[in-house]
Motif scaffolding. Structure first.
Motif, PDB file in Angstrom:
ATOM      1  N   ALA A 168       0.811  -1.220   0.000  1.00  0.00           N
ATOM      2  CA  ALA A 168       0.000   0.000   0.000  1.00  0.00           C
ATOM      3  C   ALA A 168       0.845   1.271   0.000  1.00  0.00           C
ATOM      4  N   GLN A 169       2.121   1.162   0.318  1.00  0.00           N
ATOM      5  CA  GLN A 169       2.975   2.349   0.431  1.00  0.00           C
ATOM      6  C   GLN A 169       3.187   3.022  -0.930  1.00  0.00           C
ATOM      7  N   ARG A 170       2.803   4.296  -1.003  1.00  0.00           N
ATOM      8  CA  ARG A 170       2.976   5.070  -2.236  1.00  0.00           C
ATOM      9  C   ARG A 170       4.275   5.870  -2.236  1.00  0.00           C
ATOM     10  N   VAL A 248       1.703  -0.030  -9.367  1.00  0.00           N
ATOM     11  CA  VAL A 248       0.252  -0.065  -9.148  1.00  0.00           C
ATOM     12  C   VAL A 248      -0.448  -1.115 -10.011  1.00  0.00           C
ATOM     13  N   THR A 282       4.102   3.492  -7.125  1.00  0.00           N
ATOM     14  CA  THR A 282       3.870   2.335  -6.264  1.00  0.00           C
ATOM     15  C   THR A 282       2.570   2.496  -5.488  1.00  0.00           C
ATOM     16  N   GLY A 283       2.052   1.386  -4.998  1.00  0.00           N
ATOM     17  CA  GLY A 283       0.829   1.395  -4.206  1.00  0.00           C
ATOM     18  C   GLY A 283      -0.117   0.297  -4.651  1.00  0.00           C
ATOM     19  N   ALA A 292      -2.758   2.745   3.285  1.00  0.00           N
ATOM     20  CA  ALA A 292      -1.775   3.662   2.707  1.00  0.00           C
ATOM     21  C   ALA A 292      -1.444   4.818   3.645  1.00  0.00           C
TER      22      ALA A 292
END
Length: 317
Positions: A168-170, A248, A282-283, A292
């Motif tokens: 979930a980390q953007r 993603v 990313t995410g 997130a």
């Protein structure tokens, strides 16, 4: 190198125990736990050492050539908290107790049954005279196990519900490596430790194997626009190679590039993406916002709730 690290940790552990921990335990009447305290101090010191090594290697690289500017420092601070809890806090204690219990059970079972475990040195006696080759084989086998654990994390809905916290980390940085649900971390520690026991990894070499794994994984998550080239990308996992995994469009069962250290596993099993110019956002676009942007407690709770829903057969976030 392993002996040097071990001796240094032993010396620091002995000093801390003698001058700080032992007097406090004596005053509190806890001397029955003295031997466990020594082991725990050494375990914690190794956690500190691993964080320092990772920071010294990865932070300058992120400052030198970042993929993207830092826009969400709060998310990074949450990942730092994950790292501290994972390597210095409650989780190391849980993993330490579980792995020690597993090791004691395994040794007792083997002793009682007379069964000789099929360790590498038993299967290939010549390895006893070639410790460097034996260590290299330990790294390869453990990495193969980590590849499949990572694929399973994406393959089973209940496991993905936990692992999606990581994806979930953007604002991905080298701190993101430890951004995992506590249950996922415990499963991973047991998985890694069980394989190490089965193949007969000497206790003195285990910390170095863990350090290599942690350094490789932290570097692969770093916010650095770094590829190892056409040949290097096929030998060692790079930040570019692993960032494609966090893109993603690569969430859940759509994942690519599962390898931790050696991309050869992705090549063999058809999950490799070697495009060297790809540095995606990313995410996990399908995951709940709490994973997130929520804090550690919130993310742990949501991950557990989603896992329970997956086990019960419910869909949705």
């Amino acid at each position: 190198m392993t002996e040097s690290i071990t001796h240094t940790l032993d010396d620091i552990t002995a000093w801390l125990f003698e001058h700080i921990v032992q007097p406090a335990m004596y005053q509190l009447g806890l001397m029955d736990w003295a031997e466990d305290a020594v082991d725990w101090i050494e375990f914690g010191l190794f956690g500190i050492f691993s964080i320092i090594v990772v920071y010294v290697v990865c932070r300058p690289l992120e400052a030198w050539w970042p993929v993207e500017p830092v826009t969400d420092r709060r998310a990074i601070r949450t990942d730092i908290l994950y790292t501290l809890l994972t390597r210095l806090g409650l989780l190391p204690l849980i993993a330490f107790v579980l792995l020690n219990s597993l090791s004691a059970w395994w040794e007792g079972t083997v002793a009682d049954s007379g069964f000789v475990p099929p360790t590498l040195e038993n299967l290939i006696p010549g390895l006893r005279e070639m410790p460097v080759l034996a260590f290299a084989l330990y790294v390869v086998i453990l990495d193969f196990g980590e590849y499949w654990r990572h694929r399973f994390q994406h393959s089973f809905r209940w496991w993905w519900a936990l692992h999606s916290i990581h994806h979930a980390q953007r604002q991905m940085t080298f701190w993101t490596d430890d951004r995992n649900h506590i249950l996922d971390e415990i499963i991973g520690a047991l998985w890694f430790g069980a394989i190490a026991l089965l193949i007969g990894v000497p206790p003195g070499q285990f910390p170095l194997l863990v350090l290599i794994s942690r350094l490789a994984e932290s570097l692969s998550h770093a916010n650095v626009k770094l590829s190892f080239g056409r040949v290097g990308e096929r030998l060692i996992v790079s930040p570019r190679f692993h960032r494609a995994h966090h893109g993603v469009l690569s969430a859940a069962e759509h994942g690519k590039n599962y390898a931790v250290l050696f991309p050869v596993w992705d090549w063999i099993f058809g999950t490799a993406d070697f495009r060297r110019d790809v540095f995606p956002r990313t995410g996990d676009p399908e995951g709940p916002e709490a994973l997130a942007t929520g804090g550690w407690v919130r993310q742990q709770f949501v991950g557990l709730k989603r896992m329970a829903g997956a086990i019960a057969g419910r869909s949705g976030n």
